[in-house]
Design a protein around this motif. Structure first.
Motif, short mmCIF file in Angstrom:
data_model
loop_
_atom_site.label_atom_id
_atom_site.label_comp_id
_atom_site.label_asym_id
_atom_site.label_seq_id
_atom_site.Cartn_x
_atom_site.Cartn_y
_atom_site.Cartn_z
N SER A 124 0.85 -1.20 0.00
CA SER A 124 0.00 0.00 0.00
C SER A 124 0.88 1.24 0.00
CB SER A 124 -0.91 0.01 1.24
OG SER A 124 -1.69 -1.18 1.32
N GLY A 125 0.24 2.39 -0.18
CA GLY A 125 0.94 3.65 -0.03
C GLY A 125 2.01 3.91 -1.06
N HIS A 126 3.10 4.54 -0.63
CA HIS A 126 4.15 5.01 -1.54
C HIS A 126 4.78 3.86 -2.34
CE1 HIS A 126 7.52 7.20 -3.18
NE2 HIS A 126 8.37 6.45 -2.51
N ILE A 127 5.11 2.76 -1.67
CA ILE A 127 5.78 1.66 -2.36
C ILE A 127 4.90 1.07 -3.46
CG2 ILE A 127 5.05 -0.02 -0.60
CD1 ILE A 127 7.64 -1.55 -1.16
N TRP A 128 3.60 0.93 -3.17
CA TRP A 128 2.68 0.39 -4.18
C TRP A 128 2.55 1.35 -5.36
CZ3 TRP A 128 -2.49 2.58 -4.77
CH2 TRP A 128 -3.20 2.00 -5.83
N ARG A 129 2.34 2.63 -5.07
CA ARG A 129 2.17 3.60 -6.15
C ARG A 129 3.42 3.68 -7.02
NH1 ARG A 129 -0.69 6.36 -2.04
NH2 ARG A 129 1.22 7.41 -1.36
N GLN A 130 4.59 3.72 -6.40
CA GLN A 130 5.83 3.85 -7.17
C GLN A 130 6.10 2.61 -8.01
OE1 GLN A 130 9.88 4.11 -5.23
NE2 GLN A 130 9.77 6.18 -6.06
N GLN A 131 5.93 1.44 -7.44
CA GLN A 131 6.20 0.20 -8.17
C GLN A 131 5.18 -0.04 -9.28
OE1 GLN A 131 8.91 -1.69 -7.92
NE2 GLN A 131 9.70 -0.32 -6.33
N ARG A 132 3.93 0.27 -9.02
CA ARG A 132 2.89 0.09 -10.05
C ARG A 132 3.12 1.06 -11.22
NH1 ARG A 132 -2.87 -1.51 -10.34
NH2 ARG A 132 -3.92 -0.18 -11.87
N ARG A 133 3.41 2.32 -10.89
CA ARG A 133 3.67 3.33 -11.93
C ARG A 133 4.86 2.92 -12.79
NH1 ARG A 133 4.97 7.42 -8.83
NH2 ARG A 133 2.79 7.78 -8.24
N PHE A 134 5.92 2.47 -12.14
CA PHE A 134 7.12 2.05 -12.88
C PHE A 134 6.82 0.85 -13.78
CE2 PHE A 134 10.72 -0.89 -13.15
CZ PHE A 134 11.65 -0.09 -13.81
N ALA A 135 6.10 -0.14 -13.25
CA ALA A 135 5.79 -1.34 -14.02
C ALA A 135 4.95 -1.01 -15.25
CB ALA A 135 5.05 -2.35 -13.14
N LEU A 136 3.92 -0.21 -15.08
CA LEU A 136 3.05 0.12 -16.21
C LEU A 136 3.79 0.92 -17.28
CD1 LEU A 136 -0.31 0.98 -14.39
CD2 LEU A 136 0.16 -0.99 -15.85
N SER A 137 4.56 1.93 -16.86
CA SER A 137 5.28 2.77 -17.84
C SER A 137 6.36 1.96 -18.55
CB SER A 137 5.88 4.00 -17.16
OG SER A 137 6.84 3.61 -16.19
N THR A 138 7.05 1.10 -17.81
CA THR A 138 8.13 0.31 -18.41
C THR A 138 7.58 -0.72 -19.38
OG1 THR A 138 9.50 0.56 -16.43
CG2 THR A 138 10.06 -1.24 -17.91
N LEU A 139 6.56 -1.45 -18.97
CA LEU A 139 6.01 -2.49 -19.84
C LEU A 139 5.34 -1.90 -21.07
CD1 LEU A 139 4.58 -4.96 -17.15
CD2 LEU A 139 6.70 -5.16 -18.46
#
Length: 474
Positions: A124-139
């Protein structure tokens, strides 16, 4: 003298029974006071002391049982209360209208023991938002859910079709073949390569996924999450999950180490390369490290493999059960695409019957019936009830009933926690299913009737079956 000892013995025995009775009454009273429903909390079935509703229903059909108690109600699992939400209108209110308030995940001990607070699925929180954003933009940069990924899917179908033809119309179990085929799409994005269907190490990994997803939704997982300190010392499937998870981590770590051998920051081939680059950059407040990468890859790997392949396995089964539907799908495909070219996503608008059948397979298969649990990060009101901060909410997607309109159909969940792979899954489902219908007739082995019983887990999969795939081009 004997009578004196007898009197003393009966007195001690009576005192022990009284003490035991008093202890039991005290535990029940203390449990009731400490764990009673909060004021304004949704009502629900009566819960036993200490264990709550853990043993009140059939955990092999949880999604069906949870439709019985109302639109919004509460259950107690061990010491913790949770809220179940039925009906599409309330699901959308919870997941979309009040999505910000239910964007977190509860800290489930079994999941936490595996992920150690890392990854995307259970954070949840910062770690979830950062990792999800990175995964979507990278993929997305590698063609995730874009038309540029179509050739990868169609090429994988060619490999899968060749494997199907190898059986020459004889009965076979499509489970691992389909898992491998679908997994190879996300593998091409994560690892930069696919895995052969003869790769025993990879096949073992795919078998593990099924075990993990079914055990995570079993009574064993509920007991572990409710009585963690006690269950950690007991044998059972919950211990097997830990061993399997370590095996998956080791597999991913080996892939990462292979990348490191010839890694060039200026040439980014896949998700792992980009993640290694992000670690090296070392920006402030980032959550990028190798252990987090392993869990994120595992999250994407499992999510990108199991659900789509399970949907397709349901599809084969339903086509064999309803051959007249299969014939209509094939007739539409023959009319619009023919046999001389491969399907594309542009064909979807001209294949309304095929598209509708895919949606119906998703509805009937009910692939992820309970989605994943959400957690209130502030006090919310839902269905006229108060749900305080810090309570788990279970969205029961099963409760939508018949597929009447798109608004009532949310197989990928909705809101802030919408499945990040929805677009890819839709593309895979359409292209794979259309290709299979274009090239094969599916039927049950002689004398065998199709059985649509399910195995309950985080995903709802069909029970193991064999099917005959006869080439339509011969």
């Amino acid at each position: 003298m004997d009578s004196v000892f007898s009197l003393i013995g009966s007195y001690i025995d009576w005192n022990f029974k009284s003490l035991l009775l008093l202890t039991v009454v005290f535990i029940i009273a203390a449990d009731f006071v400490k764990n009673c429903r909060p004021v304004g909390f949704p009502p629900g079935p009566w819960a036993f002391p200490v264990v709550g509703n853990l043993f009140s229903f059939d955990h092999t059909r949880t999604h069906e049982v949870l439709t019985q108690y109302g639109d919004v109600y509460s259950l107690r699992m061990g010491k913790k209360w949770l809220v179940v939400v039925n009906r599409s209108e309330l699901l959308k209110e919870a997941l979309i209208t009040q999505g910000d308030s239910l964007a977190d995940r509860p800290d489930l001990p079994m999941s936490q023991d595996i992920t150690v607070g890392r990854g995307m699925t259970f954070t949840s929180g910062h770690i979830w938002r950062q990792q999800r954003r990175f995964a979507l933009s990278t993929l997305r940069n590698f063609g995730f859910a874009k038309t540029s990924l179509q050739p990868v899917i169609l090429d994988e179908f060619s490999h899968c079709a060749e494997e199907f033809r190898r059986y020459e119309g004889k009965p076979f179990n499509p489970h691992l073949v389909m898992n491998n085929a679908v997994s190879n799409i996300i593998c091409s994005l994560l690892f930069g390569h696919r895995f052969e269907y003869s790769d025993e190490k990879f096949q073992k990994l795919l078998r593990w996924f099924g075990v993990v997803l079914h055990t995570h939704a079993s009574i064993w997982a509920q007991l572990y999450n409710s009585f963690t300190g006690f269950m950690r010392f007991l044998p059972g499937p919950h211990q097997t999950i830990k061993q399997i998870s370590q095996g998956v981590k080791d597999f991913i770590r080996a892939e990462i180490n292979e990348h490191k051998k010839n890694w060039d920051p200026s040439t980014q081939r896949d998700y792992i390369d980009c993640y290694l680059n992000e670690i090296q950059m070392g920006k402030d407040e980032n959550t990028f490290d190798e252990e987090n990468m392993i869990i994120c890859v595992m999250d994407l790997f499992v999510a990108g493999s199991e659900t789509t392949s399970t949907t397709l396995r349901w599809g084969f089964l339903y086509m064999a059960k309803y051959p007249e539907i299969q014939e209509k799908v094939q007739a539409e495909i023959d009319r619009v695409i023919g046999q001389s070219r491969q399907p594309s996503m542009e064909d979807r608008a001209n294949l309304p019957y095929t598209d509708a059948v895919i949606h119906e397979i998703q509805r009937m298969g009910n692939i992820v019936p309970l989605s994943l649990p959400h957690l209130t990060n502030r006090d919310v009101q839902l269905g006229g009830y108060n749900i305080p901060k810090g309570f788990a909410v279970i969205p029961n997607l099963t409760s939508e009933g018949k597929f009447v309109k798109p608004a009532a159909f949310i197989p990928f969940s909705a809101g802030k926690r919408l499945c990040p792979g929805e677009s890819l899954a839709k593309m895979e489902l359409f292209l794979f299913f259309t290709c299979f219908m274009q090239h094969f007739n599916f039927s049950m082995p002689a004398g065998v009737k199709p059985v649509t019983d399910f195995l309950f887990g985080i995903t709802l999969s069909p029970k193991e079956y064999e099917i005959c795939a006869t080439s339509r081009q011969e």
